[in-house]
Design a protein around this motif. Sequence first.
Motif, PDB file in Angstrom:
ATOM      1  N   UNK A 168      12.974   2.327   4.235  1.00  0.00           N
ATOM      2  CA  UNK A 168      13.541   1.040   4.646  1.00  0.00           C
ATOM      3  C   UNK A 168      12.584  -0.102   4.288  1.00  0.00           C
ATOM      4  N   UNK A 169      11.288   0.117   4.519  1.00  0.00           N
ATOM      5  CA  UNK A 169      10.296  -0.894   4.152  1.00  0.00           C
ATOM      6  C   UNK A 169      10.312  -1.154   2.654  1.00  0.00           C
ATOM      7  N   UNK A 170      10.410  -0.081   1.882  1.00  0.00           N
ATOM      8  CA  UNK A 170      10.437  -0.213   0.432  1.00  0.00           C
ATOM      9  C   UNK A 170      11.710  -0.941  -0.005  1.00  0.00           C
ATOM     10  N   UNK A 171      12.847  -0.604   0.603  1.00  0.00           N
ATOM     11  CA  UNK A 171      14.113  -1.252   0.256  1.00  0.00           C
ATOM     12  C   UNK A 171      14.058  -2.748   0.526  1.00  0.00           C
ATOM     13  N   UNK A 172      13.465  -3.132   1.649  1.00  0.00           N
ATOM     14  CA  UNK A 172      13.341  -4.557   1.967  1.00  0.00           C
ATOM     15  C   UNK A 172      12.449  -5.249   0.938  1.00  0.00           C
ATOM     16  N   UNK A 173      11.356  -4.594   0.572  1.00  0.00           N
ATOM     17  CA  UNK A 173      10.443  -5.172  -0.420  1.00  0.00           C
ATOM     18  C   UNK A 173      11.120  -5.328  -1.772  1.00  0.00           C
ATOM     19  N   UNK A 174      11.943  -4.350  -2.154  1.00  0.00           N
ATOM     20  CA  UNK A 174      12.721  -4.467  -3.393  1.00  0.00           C
ATOM     21  C   UNK A 174      13.659  -5.673  -3.294  1.00  0.00           C
ATOM     22  N   UNK A 175      14.286  -5.837  -2.142  1.00  0.00           N
ATOM     23  CA  UNK A 175      15.178  -6.970  -1.931  1.00  0.00           C
ATOM     24  C   UNK A 175      14.464  -8.307  -1.997  1.00  0.00           C
ATOM     25  N   UNK A 176      13.170  -8.291  -1.679  1.00  0.00           N
ATOM     26  CA  UNK A 176      12.367  -9.518  -1.757  1.00  0.00           C
ATOM     27  C   UNK A 176      11.904  -9.809  -3.188  1.00  0.00           C
ATOM     28  N   UNK A 177      12.275  -8.922  -4.116  1.00  0.00           N
ATOM     29  CA  UNK A 177      11.929  -9.146  -5.512  1.00  0.00           C
ATOM     30  C   UNK A 177      10.552  -8.663  -5.907  1.00  0.00           C
ATOM     31  N   UNK A 178       9.942  -7.812  -5.090  1.00  0.00           N
ATOM     32  CA  UNK A 178       8.595  -7.319  -5.389  1.00  0.00           C
ATOM     33  C   UNK A 178       8.647  -6.185  -6.408  1.00  0.00           C
ATOM     34  N   UNK A 179       7.632  -6.123  -7.253  1.00  0.00           N
ATOM     35  CA  UNK A 179       7.502  -5.028  -8.209  1.00  0.00           C
ATOM     36  C   UNK A 179       6.943  -3.804  -7.502  1.00  0.00           C
ATOM     37  N   UNK A 180       6.975  -2.656  -8.183  1.00  0.00           N
ATOM     38  CA  UNK A 180       6.413  -1.444  -7.593  1.00  0.00           C
ATOM     39  C   UNK A 180       4.934  -1.622  -7.263  1.00  0.00           C
ATOM     40  N   UNK A 181       4.215  -2.298  -8.145  1.00  0.00           N
ATOM     41  CA  UNK A 181       2.784  -2.529  -7.908  1.00  0.00           C
ATOM     42  C   UNK A 181       2.573  -3.412  -6.681  1.00  0.00           C
ATOM     43  N   UNK A 182       3.398  -4.439  -6.537  1.00  0.00           N
ATOM     44  CA  UNK A 182       3.284  -5.324  -5.376  1.00  0.00           C
ATOM     45  C   UNK A 182       3.594  -4.572  -4.087  1.00  0.00           C
ATOM     46  N   UNK A 183       4.634  -3.725  -4.134  1.00  0.00           N
ATOM     47  CA  UNK A 183       5.011  -2.967  -2.941  1.00  0.00           C
ATOM     48  C   UNK A 183       3.916  -1.979  -2.573  1.00  0.00           C
ATOM     49  N   UNK A 184       3.323  -1.359  -3.581  1.00  0.00           N
ATOM     50  CA  UNK A 184       2.238  -0.408  -3.338  1.00  0.00           C
ATOM     51  C   UNK A 184       1.070  -1.100  -2.633  1.00  0.00           C
ATOM     52  N   UNK A 185       0.710  -2.287  -3.096  1.00  0.00           N
ATOM     53  CA  UNK A 185      -0.391  -3.030  -2.474  1.00  0.00           C
ATOM     54  C   UNK A 185      -0.032  -3.447  -1.052  1.00  0.00           C
ATOM     55  N   UNK A 186       1.212  -3.857  -0.856  1.00  0.00           N
ATOM     56  CA  UNK A 186       1.665  -4.301   0.464  1.00  0.00           C
ATOM     57  C   UNK A 186       1.631  -3.172   1.491  1.00  0.00           C
ATOM     58  N   UNK A 187       2.051  -1.981   1.068  1.00  0.00           N
ATOM     59  CA  UNK A 187       2.173  -0.853   1.993  1.00  0.00           C
ATOM     60  C   UNK A 187       0.990   0.115   1.915  1.00  0.00           C
ATOM     61  N   UNK A 188      -0.016  -0.227   1.102  1.00  0.00           N
ATOM     62  CA  UNK A 188      -1.214   0.607   0.956  1.00  0.00           C
ATOM     63  C   UNK A 188      -0.848   2.016   0.482  1.00  0.00           C
ATOM     64  N   UNK A 189       0.004   2.060  -0.536  1.00  0.00           N
ATOM     65  CA  UNK A 189       0.424   3.326  -1.129  1.00  0.00           C
ATOM     66  C   UNK A 189       0.203   3.255  -2.638  1.00  0.00           C
ATOM     67  N   UNK A 190       0.320   4.388  -3.311  1.00  0.00           N
ATOM     68  CA  UNK A 190       0.173   4.402  -4.759  1.00  0.00           C
ATOM     69  C   UNK A 190       1.487   4.009  -5.422  1.00  0.00           C
ATOM     70  N   UNK A 191       1.402   3.540  -6.658  1.00  0.00           N
ATOM     71  CA  UNK A 191       2.611   3.180  -7.407  1.00  0.00           C
ATOM     72  C   UNK A 191       3.526   4.391  -7.607  1.00  0.00           C
ATOM     73  N   UNK A 192       2.995   5.583  -7.969  1.00  0.00           N
ATOM     74  CA  UNK A 192       3.871   6.756  -8.086  1.00  0.00           C
ATOM     75  C   UNK A 192       4.606   7.073  -6.785  1.00  0.00           C
ATOM     76  N   UNK A 193       3.943   6.860  -5.648  1.00  0.00           N
ATOM     77  CA  UNK A 193       4.606   7.098  -4.354  1.00  0.00           C
ATOM     78  C   UNK A 193       5.755   6.123  -4.150  1.00  0.00           C
ATOM     79  N   UNK A 194       5.547   4.865  -4.532  1.00  0.00           N
ATOM     80  CA  UNK A 194       6.616   3.866  -4.412  1.00  0.00           C
ATOM     81  C   UNK A 194       7.782   4.237  -5.313  1.00  0.00           C
ATOM     82  N   UNK A 195       7.471   4.685  -6.534  1.00  0.00           N
ATOM     83  CA  UNK A 195       8.539   5.099  -7.448  1.00  0.00           C
ATOM     84  C   UNK A 195       9.340   6.250  -6.846  1.00  0.00           C
ATOM     85  N   UNK A 196       8.651   7.175  -6.183  1.00  0.00           N
ATOM     86  CA  UNK A 196       9.338   8.296  -5.528  1.00  0.00           C
ATOM     87  C   UNK A 196      10.241   7.788  -4.417  1.00  0.00           C
TER      88      UNK A 196
END
Length: 226
Positions: A168-196
């Motif tokens: 849900x957090x990732x979906x909201x971040x996608x809706x905010x127009x964030x890239x995978x890299x931005x979402x990873x930094x925001x949630x303290x996760x890796x980019x591959x994890x965000x892609x998953x």
Amino acid sequence: MTDSQAAPVGVLIVDDDPLVRAGLAMMLGGAPGLRVLAEAGDGREALTLTDRHSPDVVLMDIRMPVMDGLAATEALRSRARAPEIIVLTTFDADDHVLRALRAGAAGFLLKDTPPDEIVSSVLRVAQGHPVLSSAVTRRLIARVAESDHDRRRAGARSRMALLNSREREVAIAVGQGRSNADIAALLFLSVPTIKTHVSSILAKLDLNNRVQIALLAHDAGLLDDD
């Protein structure tokens, strides 16, 4: 196969105006990495030519006789091996465009878009990237009056409930127009994890792309405070 040997992106042009088709065919046909496979004058012909040529990307006009672009988009995107679709329109705030995006179109282009931008958009979509910024999505949504707002919000919230808290957090971040890299930094996760997580969201909600995630998050009211 190296990049230099990669097969060109196959494109199907769909528009009821033969002059528009000819102009697009000339523009795209001369671009490196692209190949115009066929041209269709209406949605029904587009379905037939898609079966025959298996294009990677379809440039789809909305208003056409016999079968309009919206119906054709819905039909094509419901297929197992659906081509990516870019909607062609003369209006940047059109309820038909919004419906096409909800049906799985990867974005839209105005017909007076500069040629180089059309070429780059086709190439981006072929690589799985939407050609619609979050800002444009929200402006489009804001300018289109929807009479079924309450019903749509309830349905969107019901679908979003299928996600776990992280998705849900990732979906909201996608809706905010964030890239995978931005979402990873925001949630303290890796980019591959965000892609998953994004792949899981698409699978759970039976969606095709990030644009649909953004639209669903908006419909659910999850972006209202952003």
